[in-house]
Design an enzyme around this catalytic site. Sequence first.
Site, PDB file in Angstrom:
ATOM      1  CG  ASP A   1      -1.951   1.013   1.283  1.00  0.00           C
ATOM      2  OD1 ASP A   1      -2.400   1.433   0.201  1.00  0.00           O
ATOM      3  OD2 ASP A   1      -2.361   1.414   2.397  1.00  0.00           O
TER       4      ASP A   1
ATOM      5  CD  GLU B   1      -2.089   8.212  -4.489  1.00  0.00           C
ATOM      6  OE1 GLU B   1      -1.932   7.160  -3.850  1.00  0.00           O
ATOM      7  OE2 GLU B   1      -2.130   9.329  -3.953  1.00  0.00           O
TER       8      GLU B   1
ATOM      9  CG  HIS C   1      -5.357   7.811   3.594  1.00  0.00           C
ATOM     10  ND1 HIS C   1      -4.469   8.437   2.761  1.00  0.00           N
ATOM     11  CD2 HIS C   1      -5.629   6.614   3.027  1.00  0.00           C
ATOM     12  CE1 HIS C   1      -4.200   7.635   1.733  1.00  0.00           C
ATOM     13  NE2 HIS C   1      -4.899   6.529   1.867  1.00  0.00           N
TER      14      HIS C   1
ATOM     15  CG  HIS D   1      -6.239   4.979  -1.691  1.00  0.00           C
ATOM     16  ND1 HIS D   1      -5.147   4.489  -1.021  1.00  0.00           N
ATOM     17  CD2 HIS D   1      -6.158   4.513  -2.955  1.00  0.00           C
ATOM     18  CE1 HIS D   1      -4.423   3.758  -1.863  1.00  0.00           C
ATOM     19  NE2 HIS D   1      -5.006   3.761  -3.044  1.00  0.00           N
ATOM     20  N   GLY D   2      -9.100   5.691   1.398  1.00  0.00           N
ATOM     21  CA  GLY D   2      -9.826   6.405   2.454  1.00  0.00           C
ATOM     22  C   GLY D   2     -11.249   5.917   2.622  1.00  0.00           C
TER      23      GLY D   2
ATOM     24  CG  ASN E   1      -7.218   0.963  -0.619  1.00  0.00           C
ATOM     25  OD1 ASN E   1      -7.651   0.092  -1.369  1.00  0.00           O
ATOM     26  ND2 ASN E   1      -6.074   1.580  -0.830  1.00  0.00           N
TER      27      ASN E   1
ATOM     28  CG  ASN F   1      -5.361   1.231   8.091  1.00  0.00           C
ATOM     29  OD1 ASN F   1      -5.323   0.178   8.729  1.00  0.00           O
ATOM     30  ND2 ASN F   1      -4.541   2.230   8.335  1.00  0.00           N
TER      31      ASN F   1
HETATM   32  P1  13P Z   1      -8.683   4.726   5.731  1.00  0.00           P
HETATM   33  O1  13P Z   1      -7.649   4.603   6.795  1.00  0.00           O
HETATM   34  O2  13P Z   1      -9.300   6.083   5.691  1.00  0.00           O
HETATM   35  O3  13P Z   1      -9.702   3.644   5.803  1.00  0.00           O
HETATM   36  O4  13P Z   1      -7.923   4.584   4.327  1.00  0.00           O
HETATM   37  C1  13P Z   1      -7.189   3.420   4.056  1.00  0.00           C
HETATM   38  C2  13P Z   1      -6.411   3.535   2.791  1.00  0.00           C
HETATM   39  O5  13P Z   1      -6.794   4.206   1.862  1.00  0.00           O
HETATM   40  C3  13P Z   1      -5.140   2.793   2.694  1.00  0.00           C
HETATM   41  O6  13P Z   1      -4.475   3.047   1.507  1.00  0.00           O
END
Ligand code: 13P
Length: 287
Positions: free
Chosen positions: A84, A135, A177, A207-208, A229, A231
């Site tokens: 990532d 990206e 993110h 992402h995010g 994504n 996280n």
């Molecule tokens: P978040 O932490 O906002 O869920 O985003 C994760 C991400 O995009 C990792 O590349």
Amino acid sequence: MLVSAKEMLRKAKAEKYAVGQFNINNLEWAKSILLTAQELNSPVILGVSEGAGKYMCGYTTVVGMVKGMIKELNITVPVAIHLDHGSYEHALKCIEAGFTSVMFDGSHYPIAENVKKTKELVKLANEKGISVEAEVGAIGGEEDGVVGNGEVADVEECKMIAGLGVDMLAAGIGNIHGKYPENWAGLRFDVLEEIGKATNPMPLVLHGGTGIPSDMIKKAISLGVSKINVNTECQLSFAAATRKYIEEGKDLQGKGFDPRKLLAPGAEAIKATVKEKMELFGSVNKA
Ligand code: 13P
């Protein structure tokens, strides 16, 4: 089954759902995500940031651990191990270590440099059947300690990078993110639509994924997003469950906490978060 992300994302794009990329930080996270994917018969991408890779004793340890889990837990759904937000150097390390997918985040380079480095990595990755994510337009918020300003990608640049043989493209459309601020303006669907048209059939990456309302997620998928994504949401649910367990004081009569029991509620919480996301993204029973 360890595979690259290429086929699973092609299928997702064609059938209009998204495959979740869930970031891993340790054995418990990886195990929870793999078990949930298998239970829901869903493809899955395990995201590994450079920081998480370092924490887990390097990329070869990560590959060994995930391969071992796939075997021991009888995981038959498609699984990709994906770097990532990698630098050029770390993408090379991951290709060597046995990752099946890498993201090269060249968004901070001038476009000519991003093109040159992306091309080189595509060549090396293709030789080994490894998928590549590029990206364009930095994603806002924090990425491993680096705070980017949310950008909206340039459509022509997306078209150029998509033409280099990458397998998926992350384009900034106002996503960030971490948690979204109160005054967040939302995703730029006008830009996403233009990027989708200019790069079709390239699978697009959002992402995010934490904190984006469900209706926006569904609309993004309808406009060509095939990988999302997540996280922070796993971090939050893991932390809340772990904190609750400690506050309840379930220690071993003065001997402290049993490490396996201490991490179990957090692992269960991650399973619930991953399940919710896979259902929202529409990847259940798509393995
Ligand atoms: P978040 O932490 O906002 O869920 O985003 C994760 C991400 O995009 C990792 O590349």
